[in-house]
Design a protein around this motif. Structure first.
Motif, mmCIF file in Angstrom:
data_model
loop_
_atom_site.group_PDB
_atom_site.id
_atom_site.type_symbol
_atom_site.label_atom_id
_atom_site.label_comp_id
_atom_site.label_asym_id
_atom_site.label_seq_id
_atom_site.Cartn_x
_atom_site.Cartn_y
_atom_site.Cartn_z
ATOM 1 N N GLN A 24 41.556 67.599 -9.532
ATOM 2 C CA GLN A 24 42.010 68.758 -8.764
ATOM 3 C C GLN A 24 43.035 68.252 -7.752
ATOM 4 O O GLN A 24 42.710 67.432 -6.895
ATOM 5 N N GLY A 25 44.268 68.720 -7.866
ATOM 6 C CA GLY A 25 45.318 68.186 -7.002
ATOM 7 C C GLY A 25 45.505 66.704 -7.274
ATOM 8 O O GLY A 25 45.689 66.283 -8.411
ATOM 9 N N ASP A 26 45.431 65.902 -6.212
ATOM 10 C CA ASP A 26 45.566 64.451 -6.371
ATOM 11 C C ASP A 26 44.223 63.734 -6.337
ATOM 12 O O ASP A 26 44.162 62.530 -6.157
ATOM 13 N N GLN A 27 43.133 64.502 -6.554
ATOM 14 C CA GLN A 27 41.793 63.921 -6.450
ATOM 15 C C GLN A 27 41.062 63.951 -7.796
ATOM 16 O O GLN A 27 40.833 65.027 -8.360
ATOM 17 N N PRO A 28 40.664 62.795 -8.336
ATOM 18 C CA PRO A 28 39.801 62.785 -9.522
ATOM 19 C C PRO A 28 38.378 63.161 -9.129
ATOM 20 O O PRO A 28 37.851 62.683 -8.125
ATOM 21 N N LEU A 29 37.753 64.021 -9.919
ATOM 22 C CA LEU A 29 36.425 64.534 -9.575
ATOM 23 C C LEU A 29 35.320 63.947 -10.452
ATOM 24 O O LEU A 29 34.336 63.424 -9.951
ATOM 25 N N VAL A 30 35.471 64.095 -11.764
ATOM 26 C CA VAL A 30 34.439 63.667 -12.709
ATOM 27 C C VAL A 30 35.093 62.804 -13.778
ATOM 28 O O VAL A 30 36.024 63.242 -14.446
ATOM 29 N N TYR A 31 34.592 61.575 -13.926
ATOM 30 C CA TYR A 31 35.170 60.585 -14.844
ATOM 31 C C TYR A 31 34.112 60.267 -15.892
ATOM 32 O O TYR A 31 33.090 59.668 -15.594
#
Length: 292
Positions: A173-180
């Motif tokens: 989301q945006g420049d943030q990774p959330l779930v890898y």
């Protein structure tokens, strides 16, 4: 949760998890003995209520998310379905997903398409079913966010960096990774994310998928049917994947290495807000791994 290089994830890989890899001894090119980590593979049989649907080869983590996501991406779980239980038996290597709605998919499971994914995937019914009804959000993507995401993801400890022979997919989301999520097949990694989003009730309009794998027709179709408007990859494209992305309005970006990338669909939604010359080249470590 494992250390992730200072980046905050809701779910991140754990390369130290004992059951996901094993140490194997062999010899190298000089004949010297060497020991390396190799990724495990194990079967997982997925049931929807009383019907056996498929047996997938997987590394074995997050089986409940994988089962729900697979069924969701196959169109066997509907938007308004109420899941009454997800039961995993580790000994039998079986997941049973139970719903309030009675389900019968005998005809659908008779028609299988073997996909181009590693650890060959299976699609039931018509791959393009429902695609003509997809209307994706027109999400603007900042190139500064793309560069930030690539750096964060590529410096996150993972099975990919530990052992190779695996694909990763990241919900961002945006420049943030959330779930890898990682797995031997990129389709499994995507299904795990789809399962997490369905069970957690997460919205898709402002999300992006980043993957280490090729942007094939299967990956594009899965992303579009999930309603996610942007798909990016370290790897390249297939012609049919690009054609479908353009058809459904999916922003499709590949060959992301350091300051370089190629956009083959959705260029009008890219906001080039940073000079690529300000971005450092990718480290040799990540270039070497990506070639394996």
């Amino acid at each position: 949760m494992p250390e992730d290089g200072g980046h905050d994830y809701l779910i991140a890989p754990d390369p130290r998890a004992a059951r996901l890899t094993r140490r194997v001894t062999g010899t190298d090119h000089t004949g010297a003995e060497t020991e390396i980590s190799v990724v495990e593979e194990r079967p997982l049989t997925i049931f929807l209520n009383s019907q056996e649907i498929v047996t997938a080869m997987t590394i074995g983590d997050y089986p409940e998310y994988l089962a729900v996501g697979f069924l969701r991406n196959q169109g066997m779980l509907l938007d308004d379905d109420v899941i009454t239980g997800v039961e995993y038996d580790d000994d039998l290597e079986v997941v049973v997903v139970r719903t309030e709605r009675q389900t019968v998919y005998e005809e659908k499971v008779k028609k299988k398409t073997r996909t181009s994914g590693c650890a060959v995937g299976t699609v039931f019914g018509d791959m393009m079913e429902g695609l003509d009804q997809v209307v994706l959000p027109q999400l603007e993507v900042k190139t500064s966010a793309l560069y930030a995401l690539a750096h964060k993801i590529n410096t996150t400890p993972s099975l990919y960096l530990e052992a190779g022979a695996i694909h990763g997919t990241v919900l961002c989301q945006g420049d943030q990774p959330l779930v890898y999520m990682e797995d031997v097949g990129r389709h499994n990694a995507v299904d795990k994310i789809a399962g997490w989003m369905f069970l957690e009730g997460v919205g898709v309009s402002d999300k992006m998928l980043y993957t280490t794998g090729r942007l094939t027709s299967e990956m594009v179709i899965k992303t579009a049917l999930m309603g996610i408007p942007v798909l990016a990859s370290r790897s390249g494209f297939t012609a049919w994947g690009v054609e479908i992305a353009r058809q459904v309005g999916l922003t499709c970006i590949g060959r992301m290495r350091g300051k370089r990338f190629v956009c083959l669909s959705g260029e009008d939604r890219l906001l080039r807000d940073i000079d690529p010359d300000a971005i450092p080249e990718e480290s040799k470590k990540h270039r070497r791994k990506s070639a394996e």
